[in-house]
Design an enzyme around this catalytic site. Structure first.
Site, PDB file in Angstrom:
ATOM      1  N   ASP A 110     -19.546 -28.962  15.413  1.00 18.55           N
ATOM      2  CA  ASP A 110     -20.721 -28.741  16.247  1.00 18.55           C
ATOM      3  C   ASP A 110     -20.323 -28.207  17.623  1.00 18.55           C
ATOM      4  O   ASP A 110     -19.139 -28.139  17.955  1.00 18.55           O
ATOM      5  CB  ASP A 110     -21.548 -30.032  16.366  1.00 18.55           C
ATOM      6  N   ASP A 120     -21.738 -13.657  17.661  1.00 19.34           N
ATOM      7  CA  ASP A 120     -21.730 -12.887  16.425  1.00 19.34           C
ATOM      8  C   ASP A 120     -23.126 -12.299  16.263  1.00 19.34           C
ATOM      9  O   ASP A 120     -24.115 -13.029  16.274  1.00 19.34           O
ATOM     10  CB  ASP A 120     -21.405 -13.827  15.251  1.00 19.34           C
ATOM     11  N   ASP A 127     -21.502  -7.778  13.115  1.00 17.44           N
ATOM     12  CA  ASP A 127     -21.277  -7.966  11.682  1.00 17.44           C
ATOM     13  C   ASP A 127     -21.603  -6.683  10.895  1.00 17.44           C
ATOM     14  O   ASP A 127     -22.642  -6.062  11.124  1.00 17.44           O
ATOM     15  CB  ASP A 127     -22.202  -9.106  11.220  1.00 17.44           C
ATOM     16  N   GLU A 179     -17.382  -5.042  13.213  1.00 18.57           N
ATOM     17  CA  GLU A 179     -16.739  -5.221  11.916  1.00 18.57           C
ATOM     18  C   GLU A 179     -17.165  -4.022  11.076  1.00 18.57           C
ATOM     19  O   GLU A 179     -18.352  -3.851  10.798  1.00 18.57           O
ATOM     20  CB  GLU A 179     -17.186  -6.523  11.253  1.00 18.57           C
ATOM     21  N   HIS A 238     -12.510 -15.671   9.203  1.00 17.62           N
ATOM     22  CA  HIS A 238     -13.184 -16.590   8.280  1.00 17.62           C
ATOM     23  C   HIS A 238     -13.446 -15.992   6.899  1.00 17.62           C
ATOM     24  O   HIS A 238     -14.009 -16.670   6.045  1.00 17.62           O
ATOM     25  CB  HIS A 238     -14.516 -17.017   8.913  1.00 17.62           C
ATOM     26  N   ASP A 239     -13.101 -14.725   6.696  1.00 18.54           N
ATOM     27  CA  ASP A 239     -13.332 -14.079   5.411  1.00 18.54           C
ATOM     28  C   ASP A 239     -12.044 -13.840   4.632  1.00 18.54           C
ATOM     29  O   ASP A 239     -12.086 -13.361   3.492  1.00 18.54           O
ATOM     30  CB  ASP A 239     -13.985 -12.694   5.615  1.00 18.54           C
TER      31      ASP A 239
HETATM   32  O1  TEU Z   1     -18.404  -9.723   6.229  1.00 14.48           O
HETATM   33  C1  TEU Z   1     -18.564  -8.524   5.572  1.00 14.48           C
HETATM   34  C2  TEU Z   1     -17.558  -8.096   4.564  1.00 14.48           C
HETATM   35  O2  TEU Z   1     -17.557  -6.953   4.195  1.00 14.48           O
HETATM   36  C3  TEU Z   1     -16.541  -8.941   3.938  1.00 14.48           C
HETATM   37  O3  TEU Z   1     -15.509  -9.276   4.731  1.00 14.48           O
HETATM   38  C4  TEU Z   1     -17.173 -10.091   3.231  1.00 14.48           C
HETATM   39  O4  TEU Z   1     -16.564 -11.262   3.615  1.00 14.48           O
HETATM   40  C5  TEU Z   1     -17.016  -9.992   1.763  1.00 14.48           C
HETATM   41  O5  TEU Z   1     -15.751 -10.380   1.425  1.00 14.48           O
HETATM   42  C6  TEU Z   1     -17.317  -8.703   1.116  1.00 14.48           C
HETATM   43  O6  TEU Z   1     -16.876  -8.744  -0.203  1.00 14.48           O
HETATM   44  C7  TEU Z   1     -19.352 -10.144   7.155  1.00 14.48           C
HETATM   45  C8  TEU Z   1     -19.074 -11.570   7.566  1.00 14.48           C
HETATM   46  O7  TEU Z   1     -17.840 -11.628   8.228  1.00 14.48           O
HETATM   47  C9  TEU Z   1     -19.157 -12.442   6.356  1.00 14.48           C
HETATM   48  O8  TEU Z   1     -18.781 -13.769   6.623  1.00 14.48           O
HETATM   49  C10 TEU Z   1     -20.568 -12.383   5.848  1.00 14.48           C
HETATM   50  O9  TEU Z   1     -20.684 -13.071   4.651  1.00 14.48           O
HETATM   51  C11 TEU Z   1     -21.035 -10.946   5.634  1.00 14.48           C
HETATM   52  O10 TEU Z   1     -20.682 -10.069   6.687  1.00 14.48           O
HETATM   53  C12 TEU Z   1     -22.534 -10.894   5.536  1.00 14.48           C
HETATM   54  O11 TEU Z   1     -23.116 -11.176   6.764  1.00 14.48           O
HETATM   55 CA    CA Z   2     -21.429 -32.569  13.484  1.00 10.12          CA
END
Ligand code: TEU
Ligand code: CA
Length: 544
Positions: free
Chosen positions: A29, A98, A199, A252, A321-322
């Site tokens: 949080d 973001d 994003d 991104e 995070h991806d």
């Molecule tokens: O990610 C977009 C993206 O193209 C990838 O990195 C995604 O994680 C996926 O693997 C595609 O196959 C962004 C964000 O970073 C991601 O966390 C979101 O899920 C996505 O956009 C949608 O908002």
């Molecule tokens: Ca919490």
């Protein structure tokens, strides 16, 4: 236009639900981030990029926004957010939001009103009739779903969603959408944020809904990747919103080559300050990221060199995070976890561009140790697993695919201490904590003078104070099977960064053997032999 961020900046990405939980509900949080600011300041960070903290039904962990001007109740309140901005500012840290504007949540007010039949809001989305009982077109979807879903009770209308069904794409042909987004951005800038991470920003504009030429992944993308309309929107957002605040934007950008990438962040065009490209994330895959192969360090070196040379300014990152944790990609990592993390710190802080550190990277966190799919939460992983099953891929292989590629690998809770719950939570964590937390944690690192965290701090401090690292030119000197060496140069001063990207001890390349002024070795090395995953920094004029 020039960069709206100092070249000395070092940015830290926080995935709020995994950072620190202060009320025992198992979810990180905002209060947890406030409580961690000393750790972040001590690390030397100048900016925090917050993954989404907006109100969301969490179909895609906050990347499905239901209200752009409200904080997710589980994360706290707007007062908590304002306090975070103020407390961060006291420590010289700026907050970066973001900005997810390709799509909203299907639970956003706009979508609900569209469903209720309000024309104005129908035009916020991409709604289209199918053709003779068929879908409106043949496009693909990022999450391996069908990108068209039935619009409400309608028999023939569909809405477009390039991500999950609960993430309807916005219609960027509608000027009202642009006006709404400007208003949202100003709302946060007025609260003191200093920039945005945008994003999937290069896919927002769809220039047509025609069928695409059939492709293995993401059919139809020629109609929405980096279109002229997208450039126009970015330039307008910069001129009207970012510039008046002196705020910056990192985009991104998916499926970009260096030419497309350059167009999106070329200072002369005045769109984005920098971009996250993906090519170096793809050095251990065949076709798509779910099919992993051996990571060949040389491929990483080639890719980095290509982008370092092609773009005036890079957003440098190895984790987010991806993506699976980078050090987990080294097949010969062995018991060199700590050494590999230090080497990556050296590499990241000596490349040209703004370095982004992902939470946990500073203590050498590795991929999650999930045993089966039931321990994985990510929507993408579940969809891909299902798809693989449909394709008849055997269970063992299916799981291997997910295990190595799942986005949850990097989303496991931050490891603060050896206490139960890793100091992340006193409750049940939303995602399994990595079993190595007893030894890999911030508290343990704080006590290690020679540790991973200490080395990250040292490299970050150097990156911030050294003008050659901040501003110098880049040139590649050596790319081998194991060793990468490159130079940064400013006003006749030349620094040489040397990374052994392997678990083998190897010879220092011949051309570097004359370098005498060794400033740093991550392994207290010296001489002509590099230890496994050793990083060195030399000051040396002679090597060309
Ligand atoms: O990610 C977009 C993206 O193209 C990838 O990195 C995604 O994680 C996926 O693997 C595609 O196959 C962004 C964000 O970073 C991601 O966390 C979101 O899920 C996505 O956009 C949608 O908002
Ligand atoms: Ca919490």
């Amino acid at each position: 236009m020039s960069l709206n961020i100092s070249k000395n900046a070092v940015i830290y990405q926080i995935y709020p639900r995994s950072y620190r939980d202060t009320n025992g509900d198992g979810l990180g949080d905002i209060r947890g981030i406030i409580d961690s600011l000393d750790h972040i300041a001590d690390l030397g960070i100048t900016h925090i990029w917050l993954s989404p903290v907006y109100k969301s039904p969490d179909d895609d962990n906050g990347y499905d926004i239901a209200d752009y001007k409200a904080i997710q109740p589980a994360f706290g309140t707007m007062d908590d957010f304002d306090e975070l901005v103020a407390e961060a500012k006291k420590r010289g840290i700026g907050i970066v939001m973001d900005l997810v504007i390709n799509h909203t949540s299907d639970e956003h007010e706009w979508f609900k009103r569209a469903l209720a039949g309000e024309e104005k809001y129908r035009n916020y989305y991409i709604i289209k009739k199918g053709k003779n009982g068929k879908l409106p077109n043949n496009w693909g979807n990022f999450f391996a779903e069908c990108p068209w879903a039935k619009f409400g009770d309608s028999e023939e209308e569909y809405y477009l969603h390039l991500f999950s069904k609960k993430q309807p794409d916005l219609n960027w042909n509608n000027p009202d959408v642009l006006a709404e987004v400007k208003d949202i951005m100003r709302f946060w800038l007025d609260r003191g944020v200093v920039g945005f991470r945008c994003d999937v920003i290069n896919i927002i504009y769809k220039s047509s809904l025609e069928n695409g030429k059939s492709q293995l992944v993401l059919t139809g993308r020629e109609h929405f990747l980096s279109q002229e309309g997208c450039h126009r929107i970015l330039a307008e957002l910069r001129r009207d919103v970012l510039e008046p605040y002196g705020a910056f934007a990192v985009g991104e950008t998916v499926f970009v080559d260096t030419a497309k990438g350059r167009d999106l962040c070329d200072a002369a065009r005045g769109e984005l300050d920098m971009i996250f490209y993906f090519e170096h994330m793809e050095c251990d895959q065949v076709f798509v990221k779910w099919f992993k192969t051996q990571l060949r360090p040389k491929k990483v070196m080639k890719t980095l060199t290509k982008w370092q040379t092609a773009l005036e300014w890079n957003a440098c990152y190895f984790e987010n995070h991806d993506q699976p944790r980078f050090i987990s990609r080294f097949r010969d990592l062995g018991d060199n976890r700590a050494e590999a993390s230090k080497m990556m710190a050296g590499l990241l802080m000596t490349l040209r561009g703004t370095p982004f550190v992902f939470e946990g990277q500073e203590i050498g966190m590795v991929n999650g140790d999930f045993r089966d799919l039931s321990e994985v939460e990510d929507i993408e992983s579940h969809n891909i697993y299902k798809m693989a099953k449909g394709l008849g891929i055997p269970k063992r292989i299916r799981w291997k695919m997910i295990q190595r590629t799942s986005r949850d690998n990097a989303r496991t809770p931050m490891q603060w201490s050896a206490d139960e719950g890793a100091g992340f939570t006193t409750g049940t964590p939303w995602l399994k904590i990595n079993g190595n937390y007893k030894t890999v944690n911030v508290a343990a690192e704080a006590a290690r003078e020679d540790g991973v965290l200490a080395f990250w701090k040292r490299m970050i401090a150097l990156r911030k104070s050294d003008a050659t690292l901040a501003e110098g030119s880049f040139s590649s000197l050596y790319q081998g099977a194991h060793v990468y060496a490159f130079a940064r140069e400013l006003d006749g001063r030349r620094l040489i960064s040397v990374c052994n990207m392997s678990g083998k001890a190897v010879k220092l390349p011949k051309s570097l053997q004359g370098c005498e002024r060794l400033l740093i070795s991550s392994r207290n090395g010296a001489g002509d032999r590099l230890m496994p995953f050793e990083f060195r920094l030399y000051e040396c004029e002679t090597v060309k």
